[in-house]
Design an enzyme around this catalytic site. Structure first.
Site, PDB file in Angstrom:
ATOM      1  N   SER A  95       0.851  -1.192   0.000  1.00 21.89           N
ATOM      2  CA  SER A  95       0.000   0.000   0.000  1.00 21.89           C
ATOM      3  C   SER A  95       0.879   1.232   0.000  1.00 21.89           C
ATOM      4  O   SER A  95       2.080   1.157   0.268  1.00 21.89           O
ATOM      5  CB  SER A  95      -0.898   0.013   1.244  1.00 21.89           C
ATOM      6  OG  SER A  95      -0.099   0.076   2.403  1.00 21.89           O
TER       7      SER A  95
HETATM    8  C1  LIG Z   1       2.811  -0.469   3.859  1.00 22.76           C
HETATM    9  S1  LIG Z   1       3.762  -0.948   2.488  1.00 22.76           S
HETATM   10  C2  LIG Z   1       5.013   0.294   2.341  1.00 22.76           C
HETATM   11  C3  LIG Z   1       4.529   1.670   2.104  1.00 22.76           C
HETATM   12  C4  LIG Z   1       5.567   2.555   1.518  1.00 22.76           C
HETATM   13  N1  LIG Z   1       6.486   3.023   2.503  1.00 22.76           N
HETATM   14  C5  LIG Z   1       4.915   3.670   0.755  1.00 22.76           C
HETATM   15  O1  LIG Z   1       4.858   4.797   1.229  1.00 22.76           O
HETATM   16  O2  LIG Z   1       4.439   3.377  -0.337  1.00 22.76           O
HETATM   17  C6  LIG Z   1       4.752  -2.250   3.168  1.00 22.76           C
HETATM   18  C7  LIG Z   1       5.726  -2.834   2.165  1.00 22.76           C
HETATM   19  O3  LIG Z   1       6.655  -3.647   2.857  1.00 22.76           O
HETATM   20  C8  LIG Z   1       7.034  -4.663   1.958  1.00 22.76           C
HETATM   21  N2  LIG Z   1       7.679  -5.722   2.734  1.00 22.76           N
HETATM   22  C9  LIG Z   1       7.092  -6.703   3.463  1.00 22.76           C
HETATM   23  N3  LIG Z   1       8.031  -7.477   4.022  1.00 22.76           N
HETATM   24  C10 LIG Z   1       9.232  -6.971   3.668  1.00 22.76           C
HETATM   25  C11 LIG Z   1      10.570  -7.332   3.941  1.00 22.76           C
HETATM   26  N4  LIG Z   1      10.869  -8.383   4.702  1.00 22.76           N
HETATM   27  N5  LIG Z   1      11.561  -6.599   3.386  1.00 22.76           N
HETATM   28  C12 LIG Z   1      11.277  -5.524   2.617  1.00 22.76           C
HETATM   29  N6  LIG Z   1      10.019  -5.140   2.321  1.00 22.76           N
HETATM   30  C13 LIG Z   1       9.013  -5.847   2.846  1.00 22.76           C
HETATM   31  C14 LIG Z   1       5.725  -5.065   1.308  1.00 22.76           C
HETATM   32  O4  LIG Z   1       5.948  -5.787   0.128  1.00 22.76           O
HETATM   33  C15 LIG Z   1       5.081  -3.707   1.091  1.00 22.76           C
HETATM   34  O5  LIG Z   1       5.392  -3.201  -0.165  1.00 22.76           O
END
Ligand SMILES: C[S@@+](CC[C@H](N)C(=O)[O-])C[C@H]1O[C@@H](n2cnc3c(N)ncnc32)[C@H](O)[C@@H]1O
Length: 376
Positions: A95
């Site tokens: 998101s």
């Molecule tokens: C809430 S979203 C990030 C929102 C982002 N900061 C933005 O403003 O668009 C969380 C993200 O963390 C990623 N994610 C989940 N586990 C992760 C990991 N172990 N390492 C890196 N990214 C990860 C997900 O794929 C997702 O894209």
């Protein structure tokens, strides 16, 4: 008043969002969020997620949506909004975080000009670009787990005119190449602090993240890393949550079936677990259990052992049935009792210590108070 509608909406957002450090407000004014949302997002529709396309709603309405202080879900179960054939069920896997929450995290992290920051969870790249605007591209590192999302985010960030160090992989391992960092900021939640983060932050630096778990209770915390290899901090009490880091997600479990077990009166009304802090406390008590709410109260299922507990209304209160090697409800009640004996304080009364051997615990009131180990 400017004639550029995107700029006008961006300004309205920037002045309406609470921000402590004015430099972050400047970043909000400068970074066009529309560059990061692509052509479609999901919005909730009953129990499903409905894709909303820019071309369908028209540019004016699209910009209005883009500049709402809202989290826009961009991916459900690995399917991006632009590829969704129609409304979908499932859990969000990426998101664009609501701008006020990004501001809250960055303010809390205590980031200053010239700091070097590692962001975990690039997502759409919007928060990465805000960091670049403030700190300069060379000071910003960001890791995204999902390769498709990482590639899209790289496009968005480059289109916005920035070129930070972008990495595809598991952010729980951090990124040694850029260490030491002044701050790590995670926009996904973790069940415990990955040891690599501790090793990659300088003495006195910070780790800002949400600690969550399989009951999906959540607590926002800023930890300070000390020169003896430990880290400590106190939860802020903010009622916010992020999706769990993918390697920390709850594994799938078989369909729940009630099993015969021991039955006794429950000491607590299971409705108490609707409370933000009580649910956090319950998660500390049974860290590998999932929590489900039913018309009969709650069901707890331990993912590791298959142990289960479920409550039921009786004529004069609640009873609980427990099955399996772990007495989940006993553990939850013991923990709730300790919390209530301390006066049932808000989540901000809890803190956390990460020891130099990687073990970590959450404590109540002070580091020597009642404490619960995290499932490292
Ligand atoms: C809430 S979203 C990030 C929102 C982002 N900061 C933005 O403003 O668009 C969380 C993200 O963390 C990623 N994610 C989940 N586990 C992760 C990991 N172990 N390492 C890196 N990214 C990860 C997900 O794929 C997702 O894209």
């Amino acid at each position: 008043m400017t004639a550029d509608p995107a700029r006008r909406l961006r300004h309205a957002l920037a002045v309406s969002v609470p921000v402590e450090d004015p430099a972050w407000r400047d970043a909000l004014e400068a970074v066009p969020r529309e560059l990061f949302l692509g052509e479609a997002v999901f919005r909730p529709s009953g129990v499903q997620w409905e894709p909303v396309h820019r071309r369908t709603v028209g540019q004016e309405e699209w910009l209005r949506l883009v500049y709402q202080d809202t989290t826009w879900v961009t991916q459900i179960e690995g399917v991006t909004a632009v590829d969704a054939p129609g409304p979908m069920a499932g859990r969000p896997t990426s998101s664009s975080t609501l701008p006020s929450l990004i501001m809250r995290m960055l303010d809390l992290a205590g980031i200053r000009d010239g700091d070097r920051v590692l962001e975990i969870g690039t997502g759409t790249g919007y928060s990465t670009a805000l960091l670049c605007h403030r700190l300069g591209d060379k000071n910003v590192y960001s890791v995204e787990y999902d390769p498709g999302l990482a590639a899209a985010a790289a496009d968005h960030i480059h289109t916005a005119g920035h070129s930070p160090t972008l990495l595809t992989g598991d952010g729980l391992a951090g990124h040694r190449g850029g260490a030491e960092y002044d701050a790590i900021v995670a926009t996904c939640a973790v069940r415990y602090i990955p040891p690599a983060w501790l090793h990659q932050v300088r003495d006195g630096g910070t780790i800002t993240t949400t600690i969550s778990g399989w009951m999906l209770a959540s607590g926002l915390i800023r930890l300070t890393v000390h020169d003896d290899g430990t880290a400590t901090g106190r939860f802020t009490g903010d009622r916010i949550g992020y999706m769990l880091a993918r390697p920390h997600e709850r594994p799938p479990r078989p369909t729940f079936r009630r099993r015969p077990g021991q039955t006794r009166p429950a000491r607590f009304d299971p409705g108490l677990l609707d409370d933000w802090t009580a649910q956090f406390v319950a998660q500390l008590a049974a860290p590998s259990a999932e929590l489900m709410t039913t018309s009969d109260g709650v069901i707890l299922v331990d993912v590791a052992t298959g142990s289960q507990a479920w409550t039921e209304i009786t004529g004069d209160g609640w009873q609980v049935h427990q099955h399996g090697p772990l007495r989940l409800w006993d553990a939850v009640e013991d923990c709730l009792t300790a919390w209530q004996e301390a006066g049932a304080p808000p989540q901000s009364a809890f803190g956390m210590t990460v020891n130099h051997d990687g073990t970590q615990h959450i404590w109540l009131s002070e580091p020597t108070g009642p404490s619960w180990n995290l499932p490292v």
